[in-house]
Design an enzyme around this catalytic site. Structure first.
Site, PDB file in Angstrom:
ATOM      1  N   ARG A 200       0.762  -1.072  -0.041  1.00 12.27           N
ATOM      2  CA  ARG A 200       0.190   0.108   0.071  1.00 12.27           C
ATOM      3  C   ARG A 200       0.943   1.268  -0.068  1.00 12.27           C
ATOM      4  NH1 ARG A 200      -1.874  -3.632   4.147  1.00 12.27           N
ATOM      5  NH2 ARG A 200      -4.075  -4.602   3.684  1.00 12.27           N
ATOM      6  N   LYS A 224      -1.639  -2.645   8.052  1.00 11.67           N
ATOM      7  CA  LYS A 224      -2.735  -2.075   9.039  1.00 11.67           C
ATOM      8  C   LYS A 224      -2.774  -2.691  10.331  1.00 11.67           C
ATOM      9  CE  LYS A 224      -5.913  -1.034   5.355  1.00 11.67           C
ATOM     10  NZ  LYS A 224      -7.178  -1.436   4.602  1.00 11.67           N
ATOM     11  N   HIS A 301      -2.839   2.203  -5.387  1.00 10.94           N
ATOM     12  CA  HIS A 301      -3.546   1.220  -5.285  1.00 10.94           C
ATOM     13  C   HIS A 301      -3.994   0.236  -6.392  1.00 10.94           C
ATOM     14  CE1 HIS A 301      -5.547  -0.961  -1.719  1.00 10.94           C
ATOM     15  NE2 HIS A 301      -6.593  -1.016  -2.399  1.00 10.94           N
ATOM     16  N   ARG A 304      -1.383  -1.816  -7.148  1.00 11.08           N
ATOM     17  CA  ARG A 304      -1.191  -3.077  -6.047  1.00 11.08           C
ATOM     18  C   ARG A 304      -2.269  -4.073  -6.617  1.00 11.08           C
ATOM     19  NH1 ARG A 304      -1.284  -4.564  -0.362  1.00 11.08           N
ATOM     20  NH2 ARG A 304      -3.265  -5.121   0.542  1.00 11.08           N
ATOM     21  N   HIS A 327      -3.652  -9.008   3.802  1.00 14.43           N
ATOM     22  CA  HIS A 327      -5.171  -9.198   3.897  1.00 14.43           C
ATOM     23  C   HIS A 327      -5.474  -9.975   5.170  1.00 14.43           C
ATOM     24  CE1 HIS A 327      -6.050  -8.320  -0.759  1.00 14.43           C
ATOM     25  NE2 HIS A 327      -5.747  -7.357   0.045  1.00 14.43           N
ATOM     26  N   TYR A 336      -9.272 -11.025  -6.571  1.00 12.07           N
ATOM     27  CA  TYR A 336      -8.176 -10.667  -7.583  1.00 12.07           C
ATOM     28  C   TYR A 336      -8.302 -12.080  -8.443  1.00 12.07           C
ATOM     29  CZ  TYR A 336      -6.462  -7.185  -4.802  1.00 12.07           C
ATOM     30  OH  TYR A 336      -6.211  -6.129  -4.182  1.00 12.07           O
TER      31      TYR A 336
END
Length: 355
Positions: A200, A224, A301, A304, A327, A336
């Site tokens: 990211r 995150k 993004h 990504r 994730h 994806y």
């Protein structure tokens, strides 16, 4: 941002999240803004106590906010408000939890935009070409007076003031050339790293030099919730990073004031003034590179998304890609596979005679 009589409660809730949930600074900032806006609206309606707020009030707030915000934003706002009232109830600030049954808006599962593999190659080739075109060998100022001995012998009768005035523009041009080259090297390294790793943009700008392991060709990424992961990168990214660190970074680092230099001493990527690069500049780099390459306009993004799709197309396992992207849910990564299926259908339609 408007202040409310509930600011103290919001501060306590955000501090609780910071200590117990490990949420990122950006998420905490967004939650604070969401709660302030929500409670400010109730304050305007005459609410003076959290206990006065009902489920119907919260639904009314959602209806107002939905007029100006996308479902994805509303989902985040609802999570923030629901979490706040659950916390308030658990800590005795309210007698009930009015948000317990507040529904989060469903977000349609849209396929992320991606570049094709050839478009991604084109994007990176343009960045590499910019480095070659703007190549300027910086010597740290040692050659600023190159040839000055001969010039001094021929113009001994000129005053030192005249000589200094004539040399000043040349030194300025040299600094500008070195800076342009350094920025080209930085931009190429950023694009290579974003595509090679699928990280990211927030993770990119927060990276330090020590996060790179050239011997194993991996980077340590803090994602995150301050969760860390190790992501591999390839030889093109390694070359771009080495060029940036050895040649470009020292040039931009010299432009920083002492205070800025101290704060950005460990930063992997620097801005034009020598400080740690911010997300806005990183996004501009990607958008500008896409324009120059003649490929669809993309964000970091989207780059990504492209990396994830191409890795899956190459045969990578879904769980491996989940780990690489950071994730928490496999469902997020599965988007994806949908993109890959769409691309497969397109290629099938073009290549198969009975399509």
């Amino acid at each position: 941002m408007s202040s409310t009589q509930f600011d103290g409660d919001i501060d306590s809730f955000v501090s609780y999240l910071k200590s117990n949930r490990g949420l990122s600074a950006n998420t905490l900032k967004a939650y604070r803004a969401d709660l302030t806006a929500c409670l400010h609206l109730f304050e305007l309606r005459g609410v003076t106590d959290l206990n006065e707020i009902t489920l119907d009030d919260l639904r009314s707030w959602m209806a107002v906010e939905s007029r100006d915000h996308a479902r994805s934003s509303m989902a985040r706002k609802t999570v923030a408000v629901r979490g706040f009232f659950a916390w308030a109830y658990e800590h005795g600030l309210t007698a009930t939890d009015p948000a317990a049954t507040l529904m989060t808006p469903s977000i349609p599962s849209t396929l992320p935009a991606v570049l094709t593999e050839s478009q991604a190659e084109q994007l990176l080739d343009v960045a590499e070409h910019a480095v070659a075109t703007n190549q300027y060998k910086d010597d740290g100022g040692a050659a600023a007076a190159s040839g000055s001995g001969k010039a001094a012998g021929k113009t001994a009768d000129k005053s030192a003031d005249t000589v200094n005035r004539s040399e000043a523009p040349a030194r300025a041009d040299k600094r500008d050339n070195a800076r342009v080259t350094a920025e080209s090297q930085r931009n190429a390294a950023i694009l290579e790293l974003l595509y090679a790793t699928g990280i990211r943009v927030a993770e990119l700008v927060s990276m330090d030099i020590a996060d790179i392991d050239f011997s194993n060709r991996t980077i340590k990424v803090t994602g995150k919730g301050n969760k860390q992961r190790v992501v591999p990168f390839g030889l093109p990214a390694q070359r771009a990073l080495e060029t940036w660190l050895e040649q470009g970074r020292p040039v931009l680092a010299r432009t920083a004031t002492d205070a800025v230099k101290s704060r950005a001493a460990n930063a992997l990527f620097l801005g034009a003034r020598g400080g740690r690069i911010d997300q806005r500049i990183a996004r501009d780099i990607v958008h500008r590179a896409a324009r120059e390459a003649g490929v669809p306009d993309i964000s970091p993004h989207a780059l990504r998304h492209s990396a994830a799709t191409h890795i899956l197309d190459g045969g990578a396992d879904l769980r491996e890609v989940q780990e690489m992207l950071g994730h928490s849910s496999l469902k997020t990564t599965q988007r994806y596979t949908h993109v890959s299926i769409e691309q497969l259908k397109n290629r099938y339609g073009q290549a198969f005679p009975r399509a």
